[in-house]
Design an enzyme around this catalytic site. Structure first.
Site, PDB file in Angstrom:
ATOM      1  N   HIS A  91      39.453  69.019  38.046  1.00 50.35           N
ATOM      2  CA  HIS A  91      38.797  69.059  39.362  1.00 50.35           C
ATOM      3  C   HIS A  91      39.569  69.924  40.358  1.00 50.35           C
ATOM      4  O   HIS A  91      38.976  70.828  40.970  1.00 50.35           O
ATOM      5  CB  HIS A  91      38.618  67.631  39.886  1.00 50.35           C
ATOM      6  CG  HIS A  91      38.180  67.561  41.313  1.00 50.35           C
ATOM      7  ND1 HIS A  91      36.984  68.076  41.761  1.00 50.35           N
ATOM      8  CD2 HIS A  91      38.801  67.044  42.420  1.00 50.35           C
ATOM      9  CE1 HIS A  91      36.870  67.870  43.072  1.00 50.35           C
ATOM     10  NE2 HIS A  91      37.976  67.257  43.481  1.00 50.35           N
ATOM     11  N   HIS A 115      45.372  68.654  46.387  1.00 51.75           N
ATOM     12  CA  HIS A 115      44.688  67.966  47.487  1.00 51.75           C
ATOM     13  C   HIS A 115      44.518  66.459  47.272  1.00 51.75           C
ATOM     14  O   HIS A 115      44.269  65.727  48.227  1.00 51.75           O
ATOM     15  CB  HIS A 115      43.324  68.620  47.774  1.00 51.75           C
ATOM     16  CG  HIS A 115      42.248  68.309  46.785  1.00 51.75           C
ATOM     17  ND1 HIS A 115      42.015  69.073  45.664  1.00 51.75           N
ATOM     18  CD2 HIS A 115      41.321  67.321  46.745  1.00 51.75           C
ATOM     19  CE1 HIS A 115      41.001  68.583  44.991  1.00 51.75           C
ATOM     20  NE2 HIS A 115      40.549  67.509  45.620  1.00 51.75           N
ATOM     21  N   GLU A 119      46.597  61.073  48.069  1.00 51.50           N
ATOM     22  CA  GLU A 119      45.595  60.001  48.053  1.00 51.50           C
ATOM     23  C   GLU A 119      45.658  59.157  46.787  1.00 51.50           C
ATOM     24  O   GLU A 119      45.531  57.932  46.834  1.00 51.50           O
ATOM     25  CB  GLU A 119      44.203  60.620  48.190  1.00 51.50           C
ATOM     26  CG  GLU A 119      43.086  59.609  48.194  1.00 51.50           C
ATOM     27  CD  GLU A 119      41.724  60.284  48.216  1.00 51.50           C
ATOM     28  OE1 GLU A 119      40.758  59.629  47.803  1.00 51.50           O
ATOM     29  OE2 GLU A 119      41.633  61.452  48.632  1.00 51.50           O
ATOM     30  N   ASP A 120      45.875  59.799  45.642  1.00 50.37           N
ATOM     31  CA  ASP A 120      45.735  59.101  44.357  1.00 50.37           C
ATOM     32  C   ASP A 120      47.046  58.785  43.656  1.00 50.37           C
ATOM     33  O   ASP A 120      47.042  58.233  42.561  1.00 50.37           O
ATOM     34  CB  ASP A 120      44.856  59.935  43.411  1.00 50.37           C
ATOM     35  CG  ASP A 120      43.424  60.019  43.913  1.00 50.37           C
ATOM     36  OD1 ASP A 120      43.009  59.098  44.640  1.00 50.37           O
ATOM     37  OD2 ASP A 120      42.737  60.994  43.601  1.00 50.37           O
ATOM     38  N   ASP A 182      35.874  71.176  47.652  1.00 50.88           N
ATOM     39  CA  ASP A 182      36.048  69.895  46.949  1.00 50.88           C
ATOM     40  C   ASP A 182      34.721  69.148  46.856  1.00 50.88           C
ATOM     41  O   ASP A 182      34.328  68.646  45.798  1.00 50.88           O
ATOM     42  CB  ASP A 182      37.090  69.070  47.703  1.00 50.88           C
ATOM     43  CG  ASP A 182      37.204  67.648  47.180  1.00 50.88           C
ATOM     44  OD1 ASP A 182      37.324  67.480  45.959  1.00 50.88           O
ATOM     45  OD2 ASP A 182      37.180  66.712  48.008  1.00 50.88           O
ATOM     46  N   ASP A 302       5.008  80.319  52.255  1.00 55.86           N
ATOM     47  CA  ASP A 302       6.167  81.215  52.303  1.00 55.86           C
ATOM     48  C   ASP A 302       7.346  80.674  51.484  1.00 55.86           C
ATOM     49  O   ASP A 302       8.463  80.535  51.967  1.00 55.86           O
ATOM     50  CB  ASP A 302       6.599  81.475  53.741  1.00 55.86           C
ATOM     51  CG  ASP A 302       6.865  80.190  54.508  1.00 55.86           C
ATOM     52  OD1 ASP A 302       6.466  79.120  54.017  1.00 55.86           O
ATOM     53  OD2 ASP A 302       7.486  80.256  55.588  1.00 55.86           O
TER      54      ASP A 302
END
Length: 749
Positions: A91, A115, A119-120, A182, A302
């Site tokens: 990812h 990134h 967080e993880d 992301d 259109d």
């Protein structure tokens, strides 16, 4: 395949959010400078594609830093897998490859690879600063959600995360570019997650991320995000519409081919060197048109259009003339976004022509540079590297919007309120108006005079009293139209009106009004609280003017307030009771009372003079007027509410909460206009309402509201809300109304 020995990296402890799997083999170097990570016999992730794309415009030193960031991220995410079963490192690599398409710098690509590590995993920001420098660490920190902080609700947590990200974006626009890349990859791989999560993420993308992409001029990204969101929010509608478009594509192939052939022949004859491409509306755009205009698919004509790319701006207009000479233009469907670009910097000529067999076809004509900006938006200009003096128009607009986020943040304390303000500003549709000096300003469609005033300066918004549009006096709630010349008249003594919140359109105006009202109410509450405390101290035979500031400050600290000003504000807002605070201060001089209860004398009534502003509310249940007997209720957080002494609502509330009621009285010099109600029973003749209203106006009273209750008989009841000076003035109004022959009965309601 040659083996490359990398420096050892200690894998940080991982959080248990992603599904663990058997350990991966260490990264292996490829001949072209990329790396592969072998998760198991089936899953192979390569860095080769990223290094190949980045190597096209970055130096070898930059590529070396990117590889180092990759190795660190790979170790940090070791054993973590995505919902699709791919190693998680796939990812960050995909996000970095998307950024390569926008040719972002090495710091951005490194931040993309890293990134999710804050967080993880348990990797701290300080570690990133030491390894990769403060710039990369700030980007990663701005992208990290606030999952380690306790919040009252999931909505508040999400709002706080958005706020942090948007404020980081205001400091460095690369934050949102990485976040959008992301989100794009997450949307492209959304099929692997549960359906309820798909819908939640798709809704969030449609409400927040897609509008931000549009606001920053990333049109291709915007198109992809809205279509992917539509696919997961409404899968059945998406499939049905997709089949209909594929069928229509076959049915209209002959018409489209004929138009393309004609245009490719016409433009060179007019001396225009151009590339012509066919293009389709996005499925979501077709769906929105069907929904908003209540059309069937067959009525949306259109669906297809053409894009014409030329070398220079003059050739855009030459191409336009050649197309209008070939096919008839549809009146009212021409837009010149070159002369007046959209609020996000988008430039192009749009025209709709009537093609063969009466089919309307849209053409977009732009230069190749305009096409580059339309595809990459603000990323095409690397805003974060430019000096302010060299900003392009797009950069200036983006910079102003990013700065407005900081302005809204400074005026808004609540995360949910901040996000709501930002959502209001994420509408790409705009009108363009002029200041009296000829400066052009882009405003959201539906914006009013007040929105315009706050966009110029907060003080102009706060002090606006009237306005002229195109030299004509108009109300402040007037909606602006394209080409309006707007002049705002201000008065330094004027303040924002709470009623403005009912019609303003922009987040900046809404935040500015609320901040002004909060400040105004706070100041007025401080004044009211000081008066209430002085009155309570006087009851204890303590002269407030004789107390030094230290005594008041000690009393504030004893009561749990940070300062005497905060203490006064809390008293004025009804959060604290003046008699209790006065007793606390009195104990500094007399010591603790020996008895179980300290009996205090009844305080003198507090004087109401009508100038207390937002700190005092005249209760709408009884509408007290100067001259009425009154009583006061300190409602926690809302200030002082004044009721008539004979008010039934006040009597019921007083029985439940006696200690919050105080004696109040009108001051001798009371001033202002006070609202009250009257009911007038009249003979239901023609013109009777006009006669009654004229008599009220002649009595120098102001009519705020009027309603009429018709009865089966020949009479009717007129209900007026009026403003008068006092009870005597009301009596005069009622006497004058009784003189009218049509009036049978009049009462105060």
């Amino acid at each position: 395949m040659a083996t490359h020995h990398t420096p050892p990296v200690t894998p940080p402890a991982r959080r248990g959010r992603r599904q663990p799997a058997p350990p991966e083999a260490p990264p292996t170097a490829l001949a072209d400078g990329g790396f592969v990570t072998v998760a198991d016999e089936r899953q192979v992730v390569s860095l080769a594609g990223l290094t190949r794309k980045a190597g096209a415009y970055l130096s070898e030193d930059d590529l070396k830093r990117i590889r180092e960031a990759y190795r660190f991220s790979d170790e940090a995410h070791l054993g973590q897998f995505r919902s699709s079963g791919e190693p998680y490192i796939s990812h960050p690599i995909a996000v970095a490859e998307i950024l390569c398409g926008w040719k972002l710098d090495a710091d951005s690509l490194m931040a993309a690879l890293l990134h999710d590590v804050i967080e993880d995993t348990t990797v701290a920001k300080q570690i990133l600063i030491e390894r990769f420098g403060p710039h990369v660490a700030e980007l990663v920190d701005g992208l990290s959600k606030l999952e380690r902080v306790e919040f009252a609700s999931k909505e508040q947590q999400q709002a706080e995360s958005f706020r942090k990200m948007l404020l980081a974006m205001a400091r460095d626009v690369r934050v949102i570019l990485i976040k959008l890349a992301d989100r794009l990859h997450n949307m492209q791989t959304l099929d692997a997650v549960p359906v309820d999560k798909q819908r939640r993420i798709a809704r969030e993308t449609l409400d927040i991320y897609a509008p931000i992409a549009s606001r920053l001029g990333l049109h291709e990204l915007f198109r992809e995000l809205v279509d992917l969101s539509f696919k997961h929010l409404y899968p059945w509608r998406h499939r049905t519409l997709q089949k209909a478009v594929q069928a229509a594509r076959g049915n209209r192939r002959e018409v489209i081919g004929k138009i393309l052939e004609t245009v490719q022949k016409t433009l060179p004859e007019a001396g225009v060197n151009a590339e012509v491409f066919g293009r389709e509306k996005t499925l979501y755009a077709i769906y929105c048109k069907m929904r908003d205009k209540r059309l069937s698919f067959s009525q949306v004509l259109d669906i297809y259009g053409f894009r014409v790319l030329v070398d220079t701006v003059p050739q855009c207009y030459l191409a336009l003339g050649a197309l209008h000479a070939t096919y008839k233009p549809v009146p009212g469907r021409f837009k010149d976004y070159i002369a007046i670009p959209k609020i996000n910097g988008y430039q192009s000529l749009h025209t709709t022509l009537v093609g063969p067999f009466g089919t309307p076809v849209e053409f977009q004509i732009r230069t190749r540079e305009m096409q580059r900006v339309a595809q990459a938006g603000v990323a095409a200009h690397w805003l974060y590297k430019a000096e302010k003096e060299s900003f392009t128009d797009l950069q200036k607009r983006t910079h102003e919007w990013l700065q407005s986020l900081l302005d809204i943040q400074s005026q808004t304390g609540d995360s949910l309120e901040f996000i709501e303000h930002v959502k209001v500003d994420l509408f790409p549709d705009a009108v363009y108006v002029f200041t009296p000096r000829g400066q052009i300003r882009a405003m959201p469609r539906g914006a009013t005079i007040i929105d315009f005033a706050y966009s110029v300066h907060t003080d102009i918004g706060d002090q606006a009293v009237s306005a002229r549009v195109n030299q004509r006096q108009v109300p402040l709630r007037t909606e602006l139209q394209n080409g309006d010349v707007v002049e705002v008249v201000t008065d330094p003594a004027s303040k924002a009106n709470p009623n403005w919140l009912s019609f303003v359109r922009t987040g900046k105006a809404r935040a500015g009004i609320r901040q002004c009202l909060k400040t105004l109410k706070y100041k007025e509450s401080v004044d009211l609280g000081r008066r209430l405390l002085e009155q309570a101290l006087a009851t204890l035979r303590i002269e407030a003017s004789g107390l030094d500031a230290a005594a008041i400050d000690r009393g504030a600290r004893d009561a749990g307030a940070k300062s005497s000003e905060e203490l006064y504000a809390d008293i004025g807002l009804g959060k604290r009771l003046a008699p209790v605070i006065a007793r606390t201060i009195a104990l500094q001089f007399s010591g603790k009372p020996t008895g179980a209860t300290l009996i205090l004398p009844r305080p003198a009534p507090m004087q109401i003079n009508g100038t207390e502003g937002a700190a005092v509310t005249y209760s709408p249940c009884c509408h007290p007027l100067p001259g009425d007997e009154i009583i006061g209720h300190l409602r926690g957080g809302h200030g002082l509410f004044v009721h008539r002494a004979d008010c039934k609502v006040a009597h019921r509330q007083r029985e439940k909460d006696l200690e919050r009621w105080i004696d109040v009285d009108w001051a001798d010099d009371v001033a202002g206009q006070f609202r009250t109600g009257i009911e007038v029973q009249v003979r239901n003749d023609r013109g009777v309402l006009g006669k009654v209203a004229a008599e009220i106006a002649a009595s120098e009273a102001n009519i705020v509201h009027v309603a009429m209750d018709e009865e089966p008989s020949e009479s009717a009841v007129l209900r007026f809300a009026i403003q008068v000076r006092d009870r005597v003035h009301l009596a005069q109004v009622m006497r004058n109304l009784r003189r009218l022959s049509e009036v049978a009965r009049i009462t105060r309601s």
